[in-house]
Write an enzyme that holds these catalytic residues in place. Structure first.
Site, mmCIF file in Angstrom:
data_model
loop_
_atom_site.group_PDB
_atom_site.id
_atom_site.type_symbol
_atom_site.label_atom_id
_atom_site.label_comp_id
_atom_site.label_asym_id
_atom_site.label_seq_id
_atom_site.Cartn_x
_atom_site.Cartn_y
_atom_site.Cartn_z
ATOM 1 N N ASP A 39 38.026 74.828 -41.683
ATOM 2 C CA ASP A 39 37.990 73.582 -42.461
ATOM 3 C C ASP A 39 38.353 72.363 -41.619
ATOM 4 O O ASP A 39 38.382 71.241 -42.141
ATOM 5 C CB ASP A 39 38.966 73.670 -43.644
ATOM 6 N N ASP A 67 37.930 73.541 -50.723
ATOM 7 C CA ASP A 67 37.476 74.818 -50.193
ATOM 8 C C ASP A 67 37.810 75.859 -51.265
ATOM 9 O O ASP A 67 38.685 75.637 -52.107
ATOM 10 C CB ASP A 67 38.213 75.126 -48.889
ATOM 11 N N CYS A 73 61.262 39.754 -35.251
ATOM 12 C CA CYS A 73 61.783 40.572 -34.156
ATOM 13 C C CYS A 73 60.784 41.652 -33.768
ATOM 14 O O CYS A 73 60.576 41.941 -32.586
ATOM 15 C CB CYS A 73 63.109 41.217 -34.561
#
Length: 843
Positions: free
Chosen positions: A729, A516, A36
């Site tokens: 970042d 970081d 489907c």
């Protein structure tokens, strides 16, 4: 009355034409198997105006971008329903909107002048409309009470359309299944009960009932299968049902005709087989649809949204309960004990503790008092709070998380493509195998068993019908999406939001995790530990610097600004302020001097003895220059590591994952943190710009896999995870295989939702990275188990149905009971996925 205006061209659903791109979400009912979904994809892909198509069988949903210059949504929906027989409904959940009951005909209502602040109106029925508005111009409550000549009433609250469409589909299947059962039971009684022998009479009744079952219950299978074959060129599961039930029904009619002519066949009538076959297929599909629906409901984040809110004046004296849809900026919420927070806000009075576990995964109650934020969907404990609204329900934490989770559910990992290809070939292969089974049993019946041609044909048809109906590709089609849906929901409950299914698929293969430093590994709350001014007028210097950095939200700027405000608080008006990502900030003084503040490397002061003195003490140097001349240096001390930083990195290292640290800070503080975490010096970089971070991660992503001794490394390329918290970042987050954004507070989710990260940690909890990897590992293991089960089931079921074990008096499956095949194959797949909800993420 508010000022009214007439828009140039009020948009209604009755108009056609227009231009531009509209993002559309459709709730699709009627999908039952992977075929489907394939049919849905092909039907929509053939429409030129549709781009960037995404579909989901589990969610019964389709999303795409619609080019309005080529076609309208109404045309798309009509063409889709004509080609597939699916029913679809547009999901409207973008922007601020309210559904209202119109005092006049909806068409005439929309054609009226629109009140100030209304941006669009859509007709939803003859007596209702959806009003889109700008909440910063007009509030929802003011709009319906005073926006028009007479007050309007809100339309009844609509449930989540994704879930409601699923409920409708399940209810419809339930009713049709009950009808099929009611029609089948008399046929079974007439065939199996010890009744007086009246074969013609019983056969006539059975023929009538079987015909109703074949037309009313099995009829939709015919239209779906034929349309799928003609319009989408897809051979799907419904075609197997059509062939098998038709064969049983037609054979029954032929058998009854022989009986009526006085020459009955040795097998008798077959009506109980055709009716019971249809009924068991309906039962299987109903249970499978119900289990899928329950699984989706169990992890629905939308359900955390409370429908009502208690608003008060600022003093908390007069109170009024309203529909949460009528909240507007400027309202004050009264949050009573044991109630759910209606939307995000800031506490202005009161004290309490709040359970935020359902939103952030934080198990301990969080204390809330004045100036603290409260999160929509969290549960207040014993105290009473008064809070000012900061976000409306359509944009609050729940809505943001729910949208990101839904995005993950709609995306598909690469392994899904394999499953789709297997499923697309499944039905044609089964049909070929059915023909082979029929031919073999004809030969066996006539040559080996010595049966007549008619008897051999009857026996061959019986086995062929069983093969057609007992095979089931649904388990293959659900093996991946069912697990992805449950995993993304479980992750959200633990404060982890996957924005793409690919992250779930590959996280367990991580070879590198890159962090970081400030705000990620550490708390990010810097303090000024040393300061030195190079000019006599320290007050003027401090005032200029405070004007420059006072509005900057970087942790370093915040630390310096807080320090200066505590000393004097005098601010000079600085113009043309520009934040230079990864370096610092610059602006212009009232006298035209160029002001710069940032790291020593950017300002060219790395070799200055005064800067070296600060760095030698293990502090980060923050320098301030006026027209290039150094005016002040601040030594910033790092706060402590996050509580779970050491344990998290230790566990990652135990799994054989390499740890890296990247930072824009000076070398001394970065090396100090790396030393505490035992990170090798070769894996540490300081004074990194956003481009430097991205280049470092790109190098890791393209490194030869053979050089890595990682047990979970990918066989193609190393999977690199980058975890950061700031705007600087963003480039690195995009470059990494998986970008993890660690939120310092849930209030930042509005910004997070627009970031490029593929995974969001709702709490600053580094252990969430371990959860991500473990969830990925569990999910991929469960997907593999589902594939193995699907292969074993179909291999065994098809060979059993073909009569491979019946020659020596072994097990044989009657064609009617083969209708339970879908139930037997699908339920273990759903159960295996749902079981993830009750398992500990990390054992």
């Amino acid at each position: 009355m508010p000022k009214r205006y007439v828009p140039a061209s009020p948009a209604t659903d009755l108009e056609t034409g227009g231009s531009g791109i509209e993002h559309v979400s459709l709730s699709v009912s009627g999908m039952t198997c992977t075929g489907c979904e394939t049919k849905l994809q092909r039907a929509l892909a053939q429409i030129d105006s549709i781009k960037h198509l995404k579909t989901s069988l589990v969610l019964s949903r389709a999303e795409f971008d619609l080019d309005l210059s080529i076609g309208t949504l109404e045309d798309v929906m009509k063409r889709l329903e004509r080609a597939t027989e699916f029913k679809c409904e547009k999901i409207t959940d973008q922007g601020a909107s309210i559904d209202v009951i119109t005092p006049i005909n909806a068409v005439d209502f929309v054609k009226q002048d629109w009140p100030l602040g209304v941006t669009d109106m859509k007709i939803t029925s003859k007596t209702s409309a959806c009003v889109h508005y700008d909440p910063k111009v007009v509030g929802a409550r003011n709009l319906i009470e005073r926006g028009w000549a007479m007050p309007l009433k809100l339309a009844p609250l609509l449930a989540d359309l994704n879930l409601e469409a699923g409920r409708k589909h399940v209810r419809h299947f339930g009713y049709m299944t009950l009808l099929s059962v009611a029609l089948t039971i008399p046929v079974l009684v007439l065939a199996w009960a010890p009744l007086p022998k009246k074969d013609i009479a019983y056969g006539s009744v059975s023929l009538a009932l079987a015909t109703i079952v074949q037309i009313v219950i099995a009829g939709p299978f015919y239209t779906k299968a034929l349309k799928s074959l003609v319009f989408s060129r897809v051979i799907e599961m419904d075609l197997l049902i059509v062939l098998s039930t038709s064969a049983a029904y037609i054979f029954s009619i032929i058998s009854f005709a022989f009986l009526a002519s006085g020459n009955p066949l040795s097998t008798g009538e077959f009506f109980e087989t055709s009716t019971l076959l249809v009924t068991l297929i309906m039962v299987g599909r109903y249970v499978a649809a119900l289990s899928r629906q329950k699984a989706v409901q169990s992890i629905s984040v939308h359900s955390l949204q409370t429908p009502t809110a208690l608003i008060v004046d600022e003093q908390g004296v007069s109170e009024r309960e309203i529909d949460a849809r009528l909240l507007q900026y400027g309202d004050f919420l009264k949050i009573i004990p044991d109630s759910r927070v209606p939307t995000d806000g800031t506490v202005i009075s009161g004290f309490s503790t709040i359970d935020e576990s359902m939103i952030t995964g934080e198990s301990k109650p969080v204390e809330k008092s004045v100036k603290f934020s409260v999160i929509a969907g969290s549960i207040n404990n014993s105290g009473t709070l008064i809070a000012r609204i900061t976000l409306l329900p359509n944009e609050n934490t729940i809505s943001t998380i729910a949208n990101m989770v839904d995005e993950a559910k709609l995306s598909k990992p690469q392994i899904q493509e394999i499953a789709d290809r297997v499923a697309s070939w499944f039905v044609p292969v089964v049909m070929v195998f059915t023909i082979i089974t029929f031919a073999i049993w004809i030969a066996v019946g006539m040559v080996v068993q010595g049966r007549s041609g008619n008897e051999a044909a009857i026996q061959a048809i019986t086995y062929a019908i069983t093969v057609l109906i007992i095979s089931c590709p649904c388990a293959i089609g659900l093996a991946v999406p069912m697990v992805i849906v449950i995993t993304s929901g479980v992750a959200a409950e633990h404060g982890v939001v996957f924005k793409s299914a690919q992250s779930i698929e590959i996280a367990h293969k991580a070879a590198h995790v890159v962090f970081d430093k400030t705000g990620t590994l550490t708390e990010g709350k810097l303090i000024v530990a040393a300061e030195e001014y190079m000019a006599e007028e320290q007050g003027v210097t401090a005032s200029l610097l405070l004007g420059l950095v006072g509005s900057i939200k970087h942790p370093v700027s915040i630390a310096v600004a807080t320090h200066l405000q505590a000393k004097s608080g005098i601010v000079t008006n600085v113009s043309d302020i520009v934040s230079v990502v990864g370096k610092g900030v610059e602006g212009m003084s009232p006298s035209g001097q160029v002001l710069r503040a940032g790291n020593s490397h950017w300002l060219g002061l790395s070799s200055d003895p005064r800067v070296i003195s600060i760095l030698s003490r293990g502090l980060s140097a923050f320098c301030f220059t006026v027209d290039g001349s150094l005016r002040a240096i601040f030594g910033l001390a790092e706060d402590i590591l996050r509580p779970d930083a050491i344990s998290t990195i230790t566990q990652l290292r135990t799994w054989g994952i390499a740890i890296h640290i990247l930072s824009g800070d000076d070398d001394g503080p970065v090396r100090a943190i790396a030393s505490q975490l035992d990170v090798p010096e070769d894996n540490v970089r300081s004074r990194c710009s956003p481009a430097d971070k991205a280049a470092y991660i790109k190098a890791l992503c393209t490194a030869p896999v053979e050089s890595l001794a990682m047990p979970y490394a990918s066989s193609n390329a190393p999977v690199v995870i980058f975890c950061g918290d700031g705007t600087n970042d963003a480039v690195a987050l995009a470059q990494a295989s998986i970008g993890i954004h660690i939120s310092s507070s849930s209030a930042s989710l509005a910004e997070v939702s627009r970031s490029v990260a593929t995974v969001i940690l709702l709490q600053p909890r580094l252990a969430g990275i371990l959860d991500i990897i473990c969830l990925s590992r569990r999910a991929t293991q469960r997907i593999a188990c589902n594939f193995v089960w699907s292969a074993i089931y179909n291999l065994f079921a098809i060979t059993l149905g073909a009569g491979a074990f019946s020659a020596a008096g072994g097990v044989k499956i009657p064609p009617a009971l083969a209708g339970l095949g879908e139930l037997v194959s699908v339920l273990p797949v759903v159960a295996a996925a749902v079981a993830l909800r009750w398992e500990r993420i990390r054992k």
